[in-house]
Scaffold this motif. Structure first.
Motif: not given
Length: 476
Positions: A353-368
């Motif tokens: 969840i931290e990767l999705a909400q606190q990073s600039n990783n588009f893939a993680a954010t949209i997937s979560y």
């Protein structure tokens, strides 16, 4: 042919203007198909200078456009998940990209290459004889190193295949943990750059046969753990390299036989991929014919186009303080041996969840956001350079990066083949550049300049140079 192509280009522009004026994504999509045909014809006019541009048009169709074509000709909504306005956004974004990638390629050809600024022969600052001997040593060392590292590389692939065959495809993302020692896996991961370094020395077709067949074997084997893209990219890289080498030293690399094999073989391969995907996902094979499976392949692989839609429809989930298109670069700067030793950058584990909400990783954010359960189980939606740059810079970003991609495309195709190291890095970039329609925007740079790639290139070059100064030539 040039006049017909220019007419096609003009019709595409006029059609696009009508689509924009009438706010009709269906008219605009027709302009995409016309522009894509124009771009392919443009490539065929000079394959020596435009082979990478042609490859990029192919992957744009495979990963973004092809999945929309069946619905378009059936008269249905291009993507039923989205509103009319979001469908319009998707089509408009792709059209802008195709147009400005072409303009980037065209301008760099006519401004730079016509003046021969990038076509000077580089002999490493030494005599021709020394250059030839040095290149021969690099060829021998890189080829032998490729054979040496190929074994641990293939063992790692076989381990994944065995796991997936026993536990299932989805389990690979959630439960797989390699039992092969890390140092052996890391060594195996250097195999590809050794091959590219060998190919950059311009070996004969006969010398290249076994290394390239082994490369194809890796692509075929990767299908066993569900990775169809590996084989597709391997074949595309070999085709583009063959076009680069065609008649370069009076040797035919891509003649009538290779052309027929490509034209006949690829449709069957795509149909097989479509059927395999149905089997892999556990669904019943619904393809009634070869052509049904062939077009089904594009529907299966074209899912990345949804990411462009999500970048607009759920833009509120993305932080305005982060640049998602720069993820590959920031990740490269944070997660390397030197940064980890000297600095204390904040990093996150994959699929958290931290990767999705606190990073600039588009893939993680949209997937979560879209598929949270799958994401936390290890299965993501991937990314696309168009979705990332639109999120960061709107349509202006789409235009700028597309021009940049056109320049990169032209530079890789027209790289000075006498610059062994530069050519090897260009081939390494090529693999990830072709993948950007469904991958992060600048990964083709960071992957090519990875620490392992730089280490291998430096090691091979220095050993080759040292051995030559000691008057030692390696067996060819």
């Amino acid at each position: 042919m040039i006049l017909a192509r220019l007419l096609l280009f003009l019709i595409s522009l006029i059609t696009a203007l009508f689509g924009v004026y009438l706010n009709s994504y269906k008219i605009l999509f027709m302009s995409i198909l016309l522009l894509l045909i124009h771009n392919i014809v443009f490539s065929l006019e000079n394959l020596r200078m435009r082979n990478v541009f042609l490859g990029f048009q192919c992957t744009m169709y495979i990963f973004l456009i092809g999945g929309l074509v069946p619905n378009y000709f059936r008269g249905e909504a291009l993507n039923s998940e989205f509103s009319i306005q979001v469908n319009y956004h998707i089509v408009f974004t792709i059209y802008l990209s195709l147009l400005f990638v072409f303009l980037g390629q065209y301008v760099i050809e006519n401004v730079v290459f016509k003046k021969s600024l990038l076509k000077k022969v580089d002999n490493f600052g030494v005599s021709d004889k020394f250059h030839v001997l040095l290149k021969g040593n690099i060829r021998s060392i890189s080829r032998n190193l490729y054979y040496l590292l190929y074994a641990p590389f293939i063992f790692s692939i076989i381990e994944k295949v065995i796991f997936v065959q026993k536990m299932g495809y989805l389990s690979y993302y959630t439960d797989f943990q390699s039992q092969i020692p890390s140092i052996i896996r890391r060594a195996g991961n250097m195999t590809e750059i050794c091959l590219f370094l060998f190919l950059a020395t311009l070996p004969t077709k006969k010398e290249s046969r076994i290394p390239l067949l082994l490369y194809i074997f890796y692509g075929v084997l990767a299908i066993g753990y569900g990775q169809r893209n590996h084989l597709a990219l391997v074949l595309l890289i070999i085709i583009i390299y063959s076009l680069m080498r065609n008649n370069l030293n009076g040797e035919i690399w891509f003649g009538k036989k290779e052309f027929l094999l490509t034209v006949i073989g690829l449709p069957f391969l795509m149909s097989y991929f479509a059927i395999y995907q149905s089997i892999r996902s556990g669904t019943e094979n619904t393809f009634s014919s070869f052509f049904d499976a062939f077009f089904g392949f594009f529907e299966q692989t074209g899912g990345s186009v949804k990411l462009i839609g999500y970048a607009d429809s759920v833009d509120f989930i993305f932080s305005k303080e982060r640049y998602y298109s720069l993820f590959a670069i920031t990740d490269y700067l944070k997660n390397n041996l030197f940064s980890e030793f000297f600095f204390n950058f904040q990093t996150f584990k994959d699929n958290t969840i931290e990767l999705a909400q606190q990073s600039n990783n588009f893939a993680a954010t949209i997937s979560y956001y879209v598929t949270p359960y799958n994401y936390l189980q290890g299965v993501g939606m991937g990314s696309s350079f168009l979705a990332e740059v639109y999120t960061d810079f709107n349509y202006f970003g789409v235009i700028i990066i597309s021009v940049f991609y056109g320049i990169i495309s032209a530079c890789i195709s027209n790289i000075n083949k006498n610059k062994v190291i530069l050519f090897a890095l260009a081939l390494s970039m090529l693999r990830w550049f072709l993948y950007t329609p469904r991958f992060t925007a600048f990964a083709f740079i960071t992957e090519a300049l990875s620490l392992s790639n730089i280490t291998i290139i430096a090691l091979v070059y220095l050993v080759s140079l040292f051995s030559l100064k000691r008057k030692v030539q390696f067996i060819r």
